[in-house]
Design a protein around this motif. Structure first.
Motif, PDB file in Angstrom:
ATOM      1  N   PHE A  65       0.990  -1.120  -0.151  1.00 31.49           N
ATOM      2  CA  PHE A  65       0.052  -0.165  -0.120  1.00 31.49           C
ATOM      3  C   PHE A  65       0.816   1.109  -0.024  1.00 31.49           C
ATOM      4  O   PHE A  65       1.908   1.127   0.756  1.00 31.49           O
TER       5      PHE A  65
ATOM      6  N   ASP B  48       0.515   5.324   0.316  1.00 31.97           N
ATOM      7  CA  ASP B  48      -0.306   6.387   0.705  1.00 31.97           C
ATOM      8  C   ASP B  48      -0.083   7.767  -0.239  1.00 31.97           C
ATOM      9  O   ASP B  48       0.883   7.760  -1.403  1.00 31.97           O
TER      10      ASP B  48
ATOM     11  N   THR C 263      -2.890   1.763  -4.185  1.00 30.55           N
ATOM     12  CA  THR C 263      -2.979   3.006  -3.822  1.00 30.55           C
ATOM     13  C   THR C 263      -4.306   3.909  -3.687  1.00 30.55           C
ATOM     14  O   THR C 263      -5.346   3.529  -4.681  1.00 30.55           O
TER      15      THR C 263
ATOM     16  N   TYR D 145       2.632  -1.120   4.419  1.00 32.37           N
ATOM     17  CA  TYR D 145       1.946  -0.026   4.079  1.00 32.37           C
ATOM     18  C   TYR D 145       2.788   1.178   4.444  1.00 32.37           C
ATOM     19  O   TYR D 145       3.529   1.407   5.400  1.00 32.37           O
TER      20      TYR D 145
ATOM     21  N   MET E 286       3.107   4.690   4.920  1.00 30.69           N
ATOM     22  CA  MET E 286       2.010   5.553   5.539  1.00 30.69           C
ATOM     23  C   MET E 286       2.559   7.369   5.511  1.00 30.69           C
ATOM     24  O   MET E 286       3.716   7.397   6.098  1.00 30.69           O
TER      25      MET E 286
ATOM     26  N   LYS F 215      -6.459   5.440   6.847  1.00 26.22           N
ATOM     27  CA  LYS F 215      -4.903   5.296   6.979  1.00 26.22           C
ATOM     28  C   LYS F 215      -5.102   4.162   8.014  1.00 26.22           C
ATOM     29  O   LYS F 215      -4.206   3.217   7.940  1.00 26.22           O
TER      30      LYS F 215
ATOM     31  N   LEU G 147      -5.831   1.062   6.163  1.00 20.17           N
ATOM     32  CA  LEU G 147      -4.740   0.264   5.491  1.00 20.17           C
ATOM     33  C   LEU G 147      -3.696  -0.196   6.493  1.00 20.17           C
ATOM     34  O   LEU G 147      -3.259  -1.214   6.007  1.00 20.17           O
ATOM     35  N   ALA G 148      -3.586   0.455   7.668  1.00 18.59           N
ATOM     36  CA  ALA G 148      -2.514  -0.368   8.530  1.00 18.59           C
ATOM     37  C   ALA G 148      -2.948  -1.595   8.991  1.00 18.59           C
ATOM     38  O   ALA G 148      -2.098  -2.530   9.164  1.00 18.59           O
TER      39      ALA G 148
ATOM     40  N   ALA H  12      -2.041  -4.358   6.729  1.00 24.42           N
ATOM     41  CA  ALA H  12      -0.624  -4.541   6.240  1.00 24.42           C
ATOM     42  C   ALA H  12       0.240  -5.204   7.240  1.00 24.42           C
ATOM     43  O   ALA H  12      -0.213  -5.361   8.349  1.00 24.42           O
TER      44      ALA H  12
ATOM     45  N   THR I 253       3.707  -1.479   8.752  1.00 29.08           N
ATOM     46  CA  THR I 253       3.329  -0.059   8.509  1.00 29.08           C
ATOM     47  C   THR I 253       4.852   0.702   8.659  1.00 29.08           C
ATOM     48  O   THR I 253       5.353   0.673   9.446  1.00 29.08           O
TER      49      THR I 253
END
Length: 251
Positions: free
Chosen positions: A95, A97, A119, A167, A169, A191, A194-195, A198, A201
């Motif tokens: 991922f 950001d 993304t 990820y 970030m 966010k 996403l974390a 994954a 991070t």
């Protein structure tokens, strides 16, 4: 003591100590806690600090819009992006950001890298359009123009079906106690999601974001396995994170 003098002393204490406590300030200035809280409210409204329960933390200066951030000198962002790009290996899913440092990460990905990049940032997708070995997955949603990322329930639902190795970030604040934060509530929700999807991070953080806080918490700082910083970042800023077991990668 004049209000302006108190405010200046509060800002100096924030810079020196990394936080201020309202009760301590009221004793030091010989004024009521209500007076100190009013000072803190006014300074917060000016963007000078971030209020928290019982006091305040340094406010993140990373509040200009995406176009404005792109015009800022980017040598440090390029170095952070290059170091982060080197973490992605063939066959992995990552991922990435939104944000200008993340764009630098995309620019430094090798042309022969065979990986999958997920993304929610149109800027990242466009940057990688000519990387023919990469599989690019775009997460849709409502465009949040300040950071040029898609946010909202649609974005969270789409990414919930993907498991990534990394990820990367972007944040506006990284603080040992206040955690990882950003300036928009919906962006914080994305966010956080996403974390959660994954295995690792990795936080991309230029020096001014360390020991700073923004209004919306993404997660505790322990959610980050690695923080990528500029090579010249003072050790005093990174030691608290290393003490928590977080790897500091100097770019």
């Amino acid at each position: 003591m004049l209000t302006s003098q108190r405010k200046q002393l509060i800002l100096e204490a924030l810079k020196r100590d990394g936080q201020v406590i309202a009760k301590t300030l009221s004793t030091e200035f010989d004024v009521s806690e209500d007076t100190v809280r009013r000072d803190l409210r006014e300074l917060a409204a000016e963007g000078q600090l971030q209020r928290v329960h019982g006091g305040a933390l340094p406010a993140s200066p990373a509040a200009v819009d995406f176009a404005g951030r792109e015009r800022i000198e980017s040598a440090s962002k390029a170095a952070i992006g290059r170091a982060a790009a080197g973490m992605i290996a063939h066959g992995q899913i990552a991922f990435i950001d939104g944000g200008t440092t993340a764009v630098q990460l995309a620019r430094h990905l090798p042309r022969d890298l065979r990986a999958t990049i997920v993304t929610h940032s149109p800027s990242i997708a466009v940057e990688l359009a000519e990387h023919t070995e990469l599989e690019i997955i775009m997460i849709g949603g409502r465009l949040f123009r300040h950071s040029m990322v898609n946010v909202g329930a649609a974005a969270i639902e789409a990414l919930s079906h993907i498991r990534a190795d990394f990820y990367f970030m972007g944040v506006t604040g990284v603080h040992p106690q206040a955690g990882l934060s950003t300036g928009d509530m919906e962006e914080a929700y994305v966010k956080r999601a996403l974390a959660e999807h994954a295995a690792e991070t990795v936080v991309l953080a230029s020096a001014e974001k360390l020991n700073a806080a923004s209004a919306y918490k993404i997660a505790d700082v322990s959610a980050a396995s690695t923080i990528v910083v500029e090579r010249t970042t003072p050790e005093a800023l990174t030691v608290p994170f290393e003490a928590l077991g977080i790897t500091i990668l100097r770019a």
